[in-house]
Design an enzyme around this catalytic site. Structure first.
Site: not given
Ligand code: PRP
Ligand code: URA
Length: 209
Positions: A103, A107
């Protein structure tokens, strides 16, 4: 219409209290995420289709049921990886695919960086796993990706969800059932779930101090 199931179970509440605690270290956090995955498996698989089979027992023949379709578990990297072992402990025959999404912190849009699925999975039931459902952008993107590959039977299992994320999935993918260990209050101004548990990927892999 897809349903939303939020667990109400003393063991789940207890485990959530551990992973929400900022004092919980990486080792314990990882172990409890794994245990939650295992605990969720029973409910998440409750409606999997079965077919009748005749099994020869040492005594006679028995009318039994077997799972009709293959099950494929698809974690959204990175954090989804934490739920895979718990689910495969209960569904050992499941294959595993991977969707890598990160993510964008500004944005809040998901950026795809890796996709790998087992061969011939269009007729399988896919259990998509990602512990965090915040805006819902990542899960919605992943479901679309699965549907574009011809997969029709998709279930989403997460640990902590925000109402905003649930609303998004219900709107974008009304056919997908949602299973959550907890449904929290809201998102904060930077897109984190409140009260939540912080950044799940970082806590799982120890990538931030
Ligand atoms: C986090 C989480 C989800 C996403 C949720 O991952 O594990 O995939 O954010 O957010 P959203 O519902 O607003 O899309 P992140 O992109 O931080 O990656 P990571 O798992 O590698 O830490
Ligand atoms: N991703 C995370 O890991 N935690 C949050 O609270 C939101 C997005």
């Amino acid at each position: 219409m897809g349903k939303v199931f939020v667990f109400e179970h003393p063991l789940m509440h207890h485990k959530l209290s551990i992973i929400r605690d900022e004092q919980t270290n990486t080792k314990l956090f990882r172990e409890v995420i794994d245990e939650i995955g295992m605990l969720m498996a029973y409910e998440v698989t409750k409606n999997l289709p079965t077919e009748n089979v005749i099994v020869k027992t040492p005594i006679t023949e028995a009318k039994c049921k077997k799972l009709k379709k293959d099950v494929v578990i698809v974690p959204i990297l990175r954090a989804g990886i934490g739920m895979v072992d718990g689910l495969t402990a209960v569904i050992p025959q499941a294959k595993v695919g991977h969707i890598g999404l990160a993510r964008d912190e500004k944005t809040l849009q998901p950026q795809e960086y890796y996709v790998k699925f087992p061969d011939s999975i269009t007729e399988s039931t896919v259990i998509l796993v990602d512990p965090m459902l915040a805006t819902g952008g990542s899960v919605s993107y992943a479901i679309k990706l699965l549907k574009n590959r011809g997969i029709k039977d998709i279930i989403y299992a997460g640990i902590v969800g925000a109402p905003e994320g649930v609303k998004r999935i219900k709107k974008d993918h009304p056919d997908v059932d949602i299973y959550l260990a907890a449904l929290d209050d809201k998102l904060n101004e930077v897109g984190y779930i409140v009260p939540g548990l912080g950044d799940c990927g970082d806590r799982l892999f120890g990538t931030k101090k």
